[in-house]
Scaffold this motif. Structure first.
Motif, PDB file in Angstrom:
ATOM      1  N   ASN A   1      13.817   9.289   4.242  1.00 44.53           N
ATOM      2  CA  ASN A   1      13.433  10.704   4.366  1.00 44.53           C
ATOM      3  C   ASN A   1      11.913  10.887   4.387  1.00 44.53           C
ATOM      4  O   ASN A   1      11.428  11.964   4.735  1.00 44.53           O
ATOM      5  N   LEU A   2      11.178   9.854   4.006  1.00 50.30           N
ATOM      6  CA  LEU A   2       9.716   9.916   4.016  1.00 50.30           C
ATOM      7  C   LEU A   2       9.125   9.333   5.296  1.00 50.30           C
ATOM      8  O   LEU A   2       7.921   9.363   5.499  1.00 50.30           O
ATOM      9  N   LEU A   3       9.992   8.803   6.164  1.00 48.52           N
ATOM     10  CA  LEU A   3       9.552   8.110   7.369  1.00 48.52           C
ATOM     11  C   LEU A   3       9.961   8.866   8.623  1.00 48.52           C
ATOM     12  O   LEU A   3      11.050   9.433   8.681  1.00 48.52           O
TER      13      LEU A   3
ATOM     14  N   ASP B   1       0.824  -1.210   0.000  1.00 47.73           N
ATOM     15  CA  ASP B   1       0.000   0.000   0.000  1.00 47.73           C
ATOM     16  C   ASP B   1       0.859   1.261   0.000  1.00 47.73           C
ATOM     17  O   ASP B   1       0.567   2.217  -0.722  1.00 47.73           O
ATOM     18  N   ILE B   2       1.908   1.273   0.796  1.00 43.13           N
ATOM     19  CA  ILE B   2       2.779   2.457   0.866  1.00 43.13           C
ATOM     20  C   ILE B   2       3.456   2.698  -0.479  1.00 43.13           C
ATOM     21  O   ILE B   2       3.478   3.831  -0.980  1.00 43.13           O
TER      22      ILE B   2
ATOM     23  N   LEU C   1      10.610  -0.848   7.173  1.00 42.63           N
ATOM     24  CA  LEU C   1      10.165  -0.228   5.924  1.00 42.63           C
ATOM     25  C   LEU C   1      11.350   0.260   5.100  1.00 42.63           C
ATOM     26  O   LEU C   1      11.387   0.100   3.875  1.00 42.63           O
ATOM     27  N   ARG C   2      12.336   0.857   5.769  1.00 43.15           N
ATOM     28  CA  ARG C   2      13.531   1.339   5.076  1.00 43.15           C
ATOM     29  C   ARG C   2      14.262   0.173   4.409  1.00 43.15           C
ATOM     30  O   ARG C   2      14.666   0.263   3.245  1.00 43.15           O
ATOM     31  N   LYS C   3      14.408  -0.939   5.137  1.00 47.94           N
ATOM     32  CA  LYS C   3      15.081  -2.116   4.579  1.00 47.94           C
ATOM     33  C   LYS C   3      14.326  -2.712   3.400  1.00 47.94           C
ATOM     34  O   LYS C   3      14.904  -3.425   2.583  1.00 47.94           O
TER      35      LYS C   3
ATOM     36  N   ALA D   1       8.450   2.285  17.289  1.00 45.02           N
ATOM     37  CA  ALA D   1       8.283   3.045  16.046  1.00 45.02           C
ATOM     38  C   ALA D   1       9.511   2.866  15.153  1.00 45.02           C
ATOM     39  O   ALA D   1       9.386   2.687  13.933  1.00 45.02           O
ATOM     40  N   GLU D   2      10.690   2.886  15.753  1.00 43.17           N
ATOM     41  CA  GLU D   2      11.928   2.743  14.977  1.00 43.17           C
ATOM     42  C   GLU D   2      12.065   1.353  14.372  1.00 43.17           C
ATOM     43  O   GLU D   2      12.609   1.199  13.274  1.00 43.17           O
TER      44      GLU D   2
END
Length: 159
Positions: free
Chosen positions: A130-132, A75-76, A122-124, A115-116
């Motif tokens: 930069n969007l997170l 979805d993202i 998501l980053r991986k 949260a991290e």
């Protein structure tokens, strides 16, 4: 009923003929494959913001959360594609929640770590860091005597 000269009559007849041709050409256009990107972006945003990722103790994901994260990732990524088409920037805020057991500091740190964990996942998996943004809820629960396991979570806001 009206009266016109020959030149105007012929011009009007020609315009009507062109209008009928255009009308039949428009009627033959297949719009079944068209997608309303704005509506689809809103739907994806709602899906993302309804998603809740649950943790067991500390920062361990509950069973089946990997499947949930994979669906969230789809979805993202699609929302990011649509936002580019609409020339909009999308940021995703990941909010870490806690069950309220322990001190305020403990719950702040735990919420941030949760949260991290999601931001790093998501980053991986290809989302631009930069969007997170990993963040805490507006109100930190602490000092509870009975844990609220459903509050051991991370939720999302699309900005």
């Amino acid at each position: 009923t009206g009266h016109v000269n020959t030149a105007n009559f012929q011009a009007l007849q020609q315009q009507l003929q062109q209008f009928h041709q255009a009308q039949s050409e428009l009627a033959s256009i297949d719009t079944s494959e068209l997608l309303d990107v704005e509506s689809e972006s809103q739907r994806l945003t709602q899906n993302i913001e309804k998603t809740i990722v649950y943790f067991s103790e500390e920062t361990d994901l509950m069973p089946k959360q990997e499947t949930l994260l994979q669906a969230l990732l789809v979805d993202i990524k699609q929302l990011l594609v649509y936002s580019q088409e609409l020339k909009q920037t999308v940021h995703l805020q990941v909010i870490g929640n806690t069950d309220g057991l322990g001190t305020e500091l403990h719950n702040q740190q735990l919420g941030q770590r949760r949260a991290e964990v999601i931001v790093n996942w998501l980053r991986k998996h290809g989302i631009d860091e930069n969007l997170l943004k990993a963040t805490l809820p507006s109100k930190i629960h602490f000092g509870e005597t009975q844990p609220k396991p459903n509050d051991r979570s991370a939720v999302f806001q699309v900005k």
